[in-house]
Every structure is written in C-alpha cells, then in structure tokens.
Design a protein around this motif. Structure first.
Motif, PDB file in Angstrom:
ATOM      1  N   UNK A  24      -7.637  85.281   0.643  1.00  0.00           N
ATOM      2  CA  UNK A  24      -7.808  85.359  -0.349  1.00  0.00           C
ATOM      3  C   UNK A  24      -6.881  86.243  -1.440  1.00  0.00           C
ATOM      4  N   UNK A  25      -6.260  84.515  -2.484  1.00  0.00           N
ATOM      5  CA  UNK A  25      -4.763  85.202  -3.168  1.00  0.00           C
ATOM      6  C   UNK A  25      -5.721  87.077  -3.650  1.00  0.00           C
ATOM      7  N   UNK A  30      -9.072  84.797  -8.153  1.00  0.00           N
ATOM      8  CA  UNK A  30     -10.204  84.159  -7.200  1.00  0.00           C
ATOM      9  C   UNK A  30     -11.075  85.234  -5.926  1.00  0.00           C
ATOM     10  N   UNK A  31     -11.090  86.303  -6.904  1.00  0.00           N
ATOM     11  CA  UNK A  31     -12.234  87.336  -6.824  1.00  0.00           C
ATOM     12  C   UNK A  31     -13.876  87.210  -7.490  1.00  0.00           C
ATOM     13  N   UNK A  32     -12.638  86.475  -8.520  1.00  0.00           N
ATOM     14  CA  UNK A  32     -14.177  86.180  -9.814  1.00  0.00           C
ATOM     15  C   UNK A  32     -14.888  84.842  -8.643  1.00  0.00           C
ATOM     16  N   UNK A  33     -14.260  84.413  -7.699  1.00  0.00           N
ATOM     17  CA  UNK A  33     -15.252  83.620  -7.333  1.00  0.00           C
ATOM     18  C   UNK A  33     -15.877  82.933  -6.303  1.00  0.00           C
ATOM     19  N   UNK A  34     -15.501  84.862  -5.615  1.00  0.00           N
ATOM     20  CA  UNK A  34     -16.059  85.468  -4.061  1.00  0.00           C
ATOM     21  C   UNK A  34     -17.862  85.663  -4.830  1.00  0.00           C
ATOM     22  N   UNK A  35     -18.268  85.742  -3.461  1.00  0.00           N
ATOM     23  CA  UNK A  35     -20.210  86.129  -3.605  1.00  0.00           C
ATOM     24  C   UNK A  35     -19.386  87.314  -2.520  1.00  0.00           C
ATOM     25  N   UNK A  56      -0.531  92.451  -6.135  1.00  0.00           N
ATOM     26  CA  UNK A  56      -1.130  92.456  -4.526  1.00  0.00           C
ATOM     27  C   UNK A  56       1.184  91.678  -4.114  1.00  0.00           C
ATOM     28  N   UNK A  57       1.323  91.903  -3.198  1.00  0.00           N
ATOM     29  CA  UNK A  57       3.256  91.932  -2.125  1.00  0.00           C
ATOM     30  C   UNK A  57       3.529  90.368  -2.688  1.00  0.00           C
TER      31      UNK A  57
END
Length: 59
Positions: A24-25, A30-35, A56-57
């Motif tokens: 995941x980026x 992207x983090x908000x879309x995760x459960x 992120x790198x």
C-alpha cells in the motif's frame, strides 16, 4: 516482504481465514482506505504521515 516469515498465533490456525500481504502506498489517502486493526494503528500512521515524520522513499 516475505509471507513465509510470518509468525504468531493468528497464522497457526487454518480456521481463522486467509491472510494476504498487500503493498500500500504510504499516503494518508491510502491508509484511510484500509481497515487496519486495531484502529489505533491507523490513527498512529495517519498522525505520523500528516506530521511528515513518516515518509515514503522517493523513487
């Protein structure tokens, strides 16, 4: 990231479902879309990303 390196009781039981690795980026969107569980993990990641203390790198 090697799925064979997983450890813990959740991986020892076949009746607990399936665990899949997904890249995941490292962005707030992207983090908000995760459960993510527990929810505090998600909150901590979002706080760090927004504070720019976790980035992120650059490719």
């Amino acid at each position: 990231m090697d799925f064979d390196d997983r450890a813990g009781p959740e991986f020892a039981r076949d009746d607990r479902g399936e665990y899949l690795l997904e890249e995941v980026p490292l962005t707030a969107e992207a983090i908000e879309a995760l459960n993510l569980m527990p929810p505090q993990v998600k909150d901590a990641l979002l706080d760090a990303i927004r504070a720019r203390s976790l980035t992120a790198p650059v490719a």
